[in-house]
Design a protein around this motif. Structure first.
Motif, mmCIF file in Angstrom:
data_model
loop_
_atom_site.group_PDB
_atom_site.id
_atom_site.type_symbol
_atom_site.label_atom_id
_atom_site.label_comp_id
_atom_site.label_asym_id
_atom_site.label_seq_id
_atom_site.Cartn_x
_atom_site.Cartn_y
_atom_site.Cartn_z
ATOM 1 N N ARG A 142 0.107 3.895 2.981
ATOM 2 C CA ARG A 142 -0.164 3.456 4.361
ATOM 3 C C ARG A 142 0.416 4.497 5.330
ATOM 4 O O ARG A 142 1.514 5.014 5.116
ATOM 5 C CB ARG A 142 0.425 2.073 4.610
ATOM 6 C CG ARG A 142 1.929 1.966 4.488
ATOM 7 C CD ARG A 142 2.360 0.503 4.393
ATOM 8 N NE ARG A 142 3.804 0.357 4.372
ATOM 9 C CZ ARG A 142 4.550 0.574 3.288
ATOM 10 N NH1 ARG A 142 3.981 0.951 2.147
ATOM 11 N NH2 ARG A 142 5.864 0.404 3.336
ATOM 12 N N ARG B 30 5.747 7.173 -0.886
ATOM 13 C CA ARG B 30 4.985 7.225 0.365
ATOM 14 C C ARG B 30 5.392 8.431 1.202
ATOM 15 O O ARG B 30 4.538 9.152 1.732
ATOM 16 C CB ARG B 30 5.220 5.926 1.135
ATOM 17 C CG ARG B 30 4.495 5.856 2.475
ATOM 18 C CD ARG B 30 4.962 4.635 3.250
ATOM 19 N NE ARG B 30 4.324 4.534 4.554
ATOM 20 C CZ ARG B 30 4.797 3.794 5.550
ATOM 21 N NH1 ARG B 30 5.911 3.084 5.386
ATOM 22 N NH2 ARG B 30 4.165 3.752 6.709
ATOM 23 N N ASP C 67 0.855 -1.187 0.000
ATOM 24 C CA ASP C 67 0.000 0.000 0.000
ATOM 25 C C ASP C 67 0.894 1.241 0.000
ATOM 26 O O ASP C 67 1.660 1.467 0.931
ATOM 27 C CB ASP C 67 -0.891 -0.007 1.243
ATOM 28 C CG ASP C 67 -1.771 1.244 1.337
ATOM 29 O OD1 ASP C 67 -1.759 2.048 0.382
ATOM 30 O OD2 ASP C 67 -2.438 1.414 2.371
#
Length: 721
Positions: free
Chosen positions: A175, A279, A172
């Motif tokens: 996340r 991310r 993911d």
């Protein structure tokens, strides 16, 4: 009809104007996709009055194609991009590119597929698959990233996927990071630390631009002081940026951060996997990344709610970028804090002379920590005059240093030997014909690395195996190593003390976070007796049982005529000396030198930092050198030597005649050949009153050069090679 001015990421183009379609909403800072010929380009919408573009009639404007789903770059960040481009004579697009650290993140979150070893142990493996299995233990990344790490082709890894040796993992991309707790483990501070922490906390609470110079001796607990300012920023739901000069320092810092706040911070540096960069960037932009610890490039990230900047080891040379946009992250951090209206802390045990001058002038507020934390004493420093106390032939440890190391081994204490030279020997030659091994791409000798059995250039990375015979005269087994590198010092330690457990600490041996962590744990658990290392060991580490530091060649940094050679040498040796005696046991430092009366060596021996800074300040003032004057360099390079020389002469031939500016050169650069390019330099010395950047732009702007010629401008240079 509306129009938008775009900063586009194409080095050959300036700002361009586009039409904004009726259905589309843009504002300054919006990141958009625009057409350019048959292609599509990324761009940032900018205020039209701040960037000049060609005068194109509205009916000829092409429409923007898309606004990307990320927040616009803030006004303070746009002003920082403009300032950096103007000050360092770079294009705004080159600076703005650093703010978009992960273009993949601009499209939103989602998932990606990474791969990891399954743990299967096949009966038979090809050599390439076996090498990949060894290299990828504990790793998870994309096929491309794993291939780079393992040094094999992507096809080998895809074959391993088919054979069940690697398995896919869905990751993911958005996340969330675990949240730091500002009150997790509040420290017990000394009176000096508490006073410093209170000043920083008050600055964060009040808001507004406040630059601090945190000047504390090694082991005084500077980190704990600015941790309290970070805790206050976190309590206010503001973001914090911590700049570190070396990726190698992050592992030790992470351990201390996690002990204080309960979780690890968000990392930003060049070694991150693509999914990690994506991310981190999205968390920074959204404000979910509370504390970002990074290398200099983290400075340009588009933080949503920045509340504090800390530059740790602020004196470090590695904060200066040597190619591309040649900016100094220490100085740009102060400017970003000014535009953002927030405090900034420059922390160092050996501040840069420029920072000291700004503190004395009252521009920075100086906070001093003059004593070590917990009653630990600063180490005793002695000079070993190598002209008198000579090491044995073909050895580099003086009798006094050998005796001190033997004493530490008997006591079960640790020693550290410092030599800022990687490899086994800096020069290898043939004892029969005198042939010297030189890099074909650079004006540099090849350095022997016995651990890898290679001759390597430390400037361009060129490597060759150590030959069996001289390539010039064909004499076999005739290679002679001249001078010591850290590998040779480690060999001498092993020869003298066969029972000692020796750790070699360089960027060659500690090249991953895992290896750095392994070294730190081994040293803390007393599984190492002697550490032999380069500048990698001079800062950031705290080993209570380390009581002896030996500086093998204190004169090494004084060679080469560098403007800041004395200052750098002082900082480096003072920092490595600071590794000794940080616990309850007293420390000792032995500095080996052939020039014991040199001002920098005498100041270190006397422990008189103020005297050194005072003398260095006066010599800079007399020379009109920074911080009392300005330096800039123009570097001309080409793969064709004649082309580079003619371009440099052309620049020199139209030099401006200005009363506050002296221009030296052109002349071949000390490193006249670097990475296959011939180099010439012009050096500019200007008074502070001169408009240096404007003079350079007016001078170089009208000139045109062949396509193969590159012109680099270095404002406030740190490298003079």
């Amino acid at each position: 009809m509306r129009r938008a001015r775009l900063l586009v990421f194409n080095a050959a183009l300036g700002p361009l104007d586009y039409r904004v379609p009726e259905h589309m909403a843009v504002e300054p800072g919006s990141i958009v996709i625009a057409p350019l010929g048959p292609r599509q380009v990324l761009g940032i919408v900018w205020e039209p009055d701040r960037l000049e573009a060609g005068d194109v009639p509205e009916h000829k404007l092409r429409p923007l194609l898309e606004v990307l789903p990320v927040p616009p770059l803030s006004a303070p960040l746009r002003r920082l991009i403009e300032w950096t481009a103007d000050y360092y004579c770079a294009s705004p697009a080159a600076v703005a590119r650093m703010a978009l650290g992960s273009t993949a993140a601009l499209r939103g979150g989602g998932t990606t597929t990474e791969y990891r070893l399954t743990g299967e142990e096949p009966a038979r493996l090809t050599p390439q698959r076996a090498a990949a299995m060894d290299a990828l233990h504990g790793e998870q990344a994309t096929i491309r990233e794993l291939a780079e790490k393992a040094g094999v082709s992507e096809g080998v890894l895809r074959g391993m996927v088919g054979a069940g040796l690697l398995e896919p993992v869905t990751v993911d991309l958005d996340r969330p990071y675990p949240k730091a707790n500002p009150s997790h483990a509040a420290p017990d501070l000394s009176a000096d630390q508490q006073a410093a922490a209170d000043a920083f906390v008050a600055a964060v609470r009040e808001g507004g631009f406040q630059p601090f110079l945190l000047d504390g001796v090694t082991g005084s607990g500077k980190t704990e002081c600015y941790f309290e300012a970070m805790a206050e920023a976190l309590a206010q739901r503001r973001q914090v940026l911590i700049l570190l000069p070396e990726i190698a320092l992050t592992e030790n810092f992470l351990r201390r951060f996690e002990a204080r706040f309960g979780v690890a911070p968000v990392l930003w540096h060049s070694s991150l996997k693509s999914s990690e960069r994506r991310r981190a960037w999205r968390a920074i932009v959204s404000g979910d990344a509370q504390v970002v610890v990074g290398a200099r490039s983290a400075l340009f990230m588009p933080y949503a709610r920045l509340g504090l900047i800390v530059v740790d080891e602020a004196h470090e040379v590695s904060f200066k970028q040597d190619d591309g946009v040649r900016y100094n992250a220490r100085d740009v951090a102060v400017i970003r804090a000014k535009f953002e209206g927030i405090p900034v802390v420059l922390a160092s045990a050996t501040p840069a002379l420029e920072s000291m001058q700004l503190a004395e002038a009252g521009v920075y507020r100086k906070i001093a920590l003059p004593a070590r934390f917990g009653g630990a004493e600063l180490p005793a420093i002695e000079v070993v005059d190598l002209r008198i106390e000579q090491p044995e032939r073909q050895h580099w440890l003086s009798p006094r240093l050998v005796k001190a190391m033997k004493d530490r081994l008997l006591k079960g204490e640790q020693s550290l030997l410092f030599l800022n030279r990687r490899g086994y020997a800096p020069l290898t030659l043939c004892r029969h014909c005198g042939h010297r091994f030189q890099c074909p791409n650079c004006t540099a000798w090849l350095v022997e690395h016995r651990l890898s059995r290679r001759l390597a250039c430390h400037h361009c990375g060129h490597e060759v195996p150590v030959p069996e015979a001289c390539p010039e005269c064909a004499t076999p087994e005739c290679m002679v190593a001249c001078g010591p590198g850290v590998e040779r010092i480690a060999d001498e330690v092993t020869e003298r003390f066969p029972e000692a457990r020796v750790a070699l600490v360089t960027s060659d041996t500690l090249n991953t976070p895992a290896k750095i962590n392994e070294f730190v744990e081994a040293a803390e658990n007393k599984l190492i007796d002697v550490i032999v290392g380069t500048q990698l060991v001079t800062k950031g580490y705290h080993f209570p049982e380390l009581t002896l530091v030996g500086v093998i060649d204190a004169d090494l940094g004084l060679e080469g005529g560098d403007l800041r050679a004395g200052e750098r040498t002082y900082q480096q040796i003072a920092q490595v000396a600071g590794r000794a005696g940080r616990g309850e046991k007293p420390g000792e430092v032995l500095i080996q030198t052939r020039h014991p009366t040199a001002p920098v060596i005498a100041a270190l021996a006397a422990g008189d930092r103020d005297a050194f800074y005072s003398a260095e300040t006066e010599s800079r003032r007399d020379a009109g050198a920074p911080p009392f004057g300005r330096w800039a360099a123009i570097i001309v390079s080409s793969e064709d030597e004649a082309e580079a020389r003619e371009a440099a002469r052309a620049i020199g031939g139209v030099r401006p005649l200005l009363p506050d500016v002296a221009i030296l050169g052109p002349a071949p650069a000390p490193m006249a050949l670097l990475r296959g390019r011939y180099r010439y330099r012009l050096l500019i010395n200007a008074r502070r009153s001169a408009e240096l950047q404007k003079a350079i732009r007016d001078w170089l702007g009208p000139l045109r050069f062949p396509q193969g010629v590159r012109i680099g401008i270095d404002i406030d240079p740190y490298s003079f090679v």
